[in-house]
Write a protein that holds these residues in place. Structure first.
Motif, PDB file in Angstrom:
ATOM      1  N   GLU A  82       0.623  -1.087   0.054  1.00 43.36           N
ATOM      2  CA  GLU A  82      -0.072  -0.150   0.000  1.00 43.36           C
ATOM      3  C   GLU A  82       0.961   1.268   0.080  1.00 43.36           C
ATOM      4  O   GLU A  82       0.633   2.277  -0.602  1.00 43.36           O
ATOM      5  N   ALA A  83       1.994   1.390   0.684  1.00 41.13           N
ATOM      6  CA  ALA A  83       2.774   2.290   0.814  1.00 41.13           C
ATOM      7  C   ALA A  83       3.478   2.621  -0.602  1.00 41.13           C
ATOM      8  O   ALA A  83       3.831   3.685  -1.020  1.00 41.13           O
ATOM      9  N   TYR A  84       3.901   1.556  -1.183  1.00 34.73           N
ATOM     10  CA  TYR A  84       4.581   1.682  -2.554  1.00 34.73           C
ATOM     11  C   TYR A  84       3.516   2.200  -3.555  1.00 34.73           C
ATOM     12  O   TYR A  84       3.947   3.091  -4.358  1.00 34.73           O
ATOM     13  N   ILE A  85       2.228   1.423  -3.399  1.00 34.40           N
ATOM     14  CA  ILE A  85       1.289   2.092  -4.412  1.00 34.40           C
ATOM     15  C   ILE A  85       0.923   3.617  -4.277  1.00 34.40           C
ATOM     16  O   ILE A  85       1.012   4.647  -4.989  1.00 34.40           O
ATOM     17  N   ASN A  86       1.040   4.170  -2.820  1.00 33.57           N
ATOM     18  CA  ASN A  86       0.671   5.559  -2.660  1.00 33.57           C
ATOM     19  C   ASN A  86       1.889   6.453  -3.068  1.00 33.57           C
ATOM     20  O   ASN A  86       1.599   7.415  -3.493  1.00 33.57           O
ATOM     21  N   TYR A  87       3.216   5.825  -3.081  1.00 36.17           N
ATOM     22  CA  TYR A  87       4.077   6.603  -3.526  1.00 36.17           C
ATOM     23  C   TYR A  87       4.221   6.988  -4.839  1.00 36.17           C
ATOM     24  O   TYR A  87       4.255   8.143  -5.317  1.00 36.17           O
ATOM     25  N   LYS A 109       1.482   7.266  -6.387  1.00 37.41           N
ATOM     26  CA  LYS A 109       0.163   8.246  -6.556  1.00 37.41           C
ATOM     27  C   LYS A 109       0.376   9.629  -6.651  1.00 37.41           C
ATOM     28  O   LYS A 109      -0.551  10.426  -6.802  1.00 37.41           O
ATOM     29  N   HIS A 110       1.870  10.032  -6.148  1.00 39.77           N
ATOM     30  CA  HIS A 110       1.864  11.454  -6.116  1.00 39.77           C
ATOM     31  C   HIS A 110       1.704  12.101  -7.480  1.00 39.77           C
ATOM     32  O   HIS A 110       2.184  11.596  -8.408  1.00 39.77           O
ATOM     33  N   SER A 139      -0.350  11.027 -11.997  1.00 41.62           N
ATOM     34  CA  SER A 139       0.660  10.387 -11.140  1.00 41.62           C
ATOM     35  C   SER A 139       1.177   9.173 -12.227  1.00 41.62           C
ATOM     36  O   SER A 139       0.513   8.882 -13.228  1.00 41.62           O
ATOM     37  N   PHE A 145       1.166   6.161 -11.065  1.00 38.57           N
ATOM     38  CA  PHE A 145       0.228   5.029 -10.965  1.00 38.57           C
ATOM     39  C   PHE A 145      -0.978   5.090 -12.108  1.00 38.57           C
ATOM     40  O   PHE A 145      -1.342   4.250 -12.574  1.00 38.57           O
TER      41      PHE A 145
END
Length: 281
Positions: free
Chosen positions: A6-11, A13-14, A270, A272
């Motif tokens: 989840e942290a990797y995906i959120n990164y 998504k910036h 982003s 992502f």
């Protein structure tokens, strides 16, 4: 999805929130810029000492006669630019403007900053610091062009790159050491130097190789805060989106879209979201 994923995906998504309406561009210069205009025709170290009281002679400059001050014209207003002609002088100038006695060692691939100064009497001035060297430490042989030509193109790349960072800061409220910001900034750098954007050229600048999730160059500097075991996923994601970005930029250039349209399109989406249905694993 576990917390690490989840942290990797959120990164990835910036991106930046682009306002529906932007003010009249370019923006007015920030107030401190007027002070830097007094540098016109003056020896750089003398100006920094006289104008701001900086201890310029505390450093063993290699090419102090070649230091230059100019101004970048950006959508966010004009910005002072200091240019050095050696990496050591680049490190000295970074230390001087930030009020440090000792330099911080940086990789040879790092030759530019859009920085906010921290030294007394010059605190919170935003400037661009550039060093005259091959961009991303890429040799002219790899670029297939003579050294002198590559050095000139490298400066165009750096200036446009750092100007783009300043533009996202003033127009969208931020600038980061993040792969998306670097793609945006290098996008305008490539356009300024070459008139186009090629994904394979960008892979060379980043230290990537298509189809691989490793990095041997500049991009590794920007993901240093990411756990080592997760960096390969970021390299893979960037590798995938570069082809998408090439198509988009080339299409927008063919339509003769202006800079602000290209900037908002690139900064507002982003990595992502650009991946679409591509596998992130």
């Amino acid at each position: 999805m576990n917390l690490q994923e989840e942290a990797y995906i959120n990164y990835l998504k910036h991106c930046y929130d682009v306002p529906n309406e932007l003010p009249k561009l370019p923006l007015d210069d920030e107030p401190y810029v007027a002070m830097w205009q007094k540098a016109d025709g003056k020896y750089v170290l003398d100006f920094l000492k006289e104008a701001f009281g900086l201890p310029v002679f505390n450093y063993q400059w290699e090419n102090k006669e070649d230091l230059r001050i100019s101004f970048a014209e950006t959508l966010g207003g004009r910005l002072p630019v200091i240019t050095t002609r050696s990496h050591r002088d680049f490190l000295y100038m970074d230390a001087l403007l930030n009020g440090r006695e000792n330099i911080r060692e940086l990789p040879a691939t790092v030759n530019a900053f859009t920085m906010q100064t921290k030294a007394t009497n010059i605190y919170r001035h935003r400037i661009i610091l550039l060093n005259f060297a091959p961009y991303s430490n890429i040799s002219p042989e790899k670029m297939g062009i003579p050294l002198e030509e590559w050095l000139v193109l490298s400066q165009k790349l750096r200036l446009a790159h750092e100007s783009a960072h300043y533009e996202t800061l003033r127009l969208f409220g931020g600038m980061k050491n993040h792969p998306l910001d670097e793609i945006v900034a290098d996008g305008f750098g490539q356009i300024a130097a070459f008139g186009n954007f090629y994904a394979e050229r960008q892979r060379l600048f980043f230290g990537l190789e298509k189809g691989k999730d490793t990095c041997n160059g500049r991009l590794s500097f920007y993901v240093a805060s990411i756990p080592e075991e997760e960096r390969g996923k970021i390299y893979n994601a960037v590798n995938i989106v570069l082809d998408n970005v090439e198509t988009e930029i080339q299409t927008r250039l063919s339509r003769q879209e202006n800079k602000i349209k290209i900037l908002t399109a690139l900064a507002g989406k982003s990595i992502f979201d650009r991946l679409g249905n591509n596998d992130l694993r």
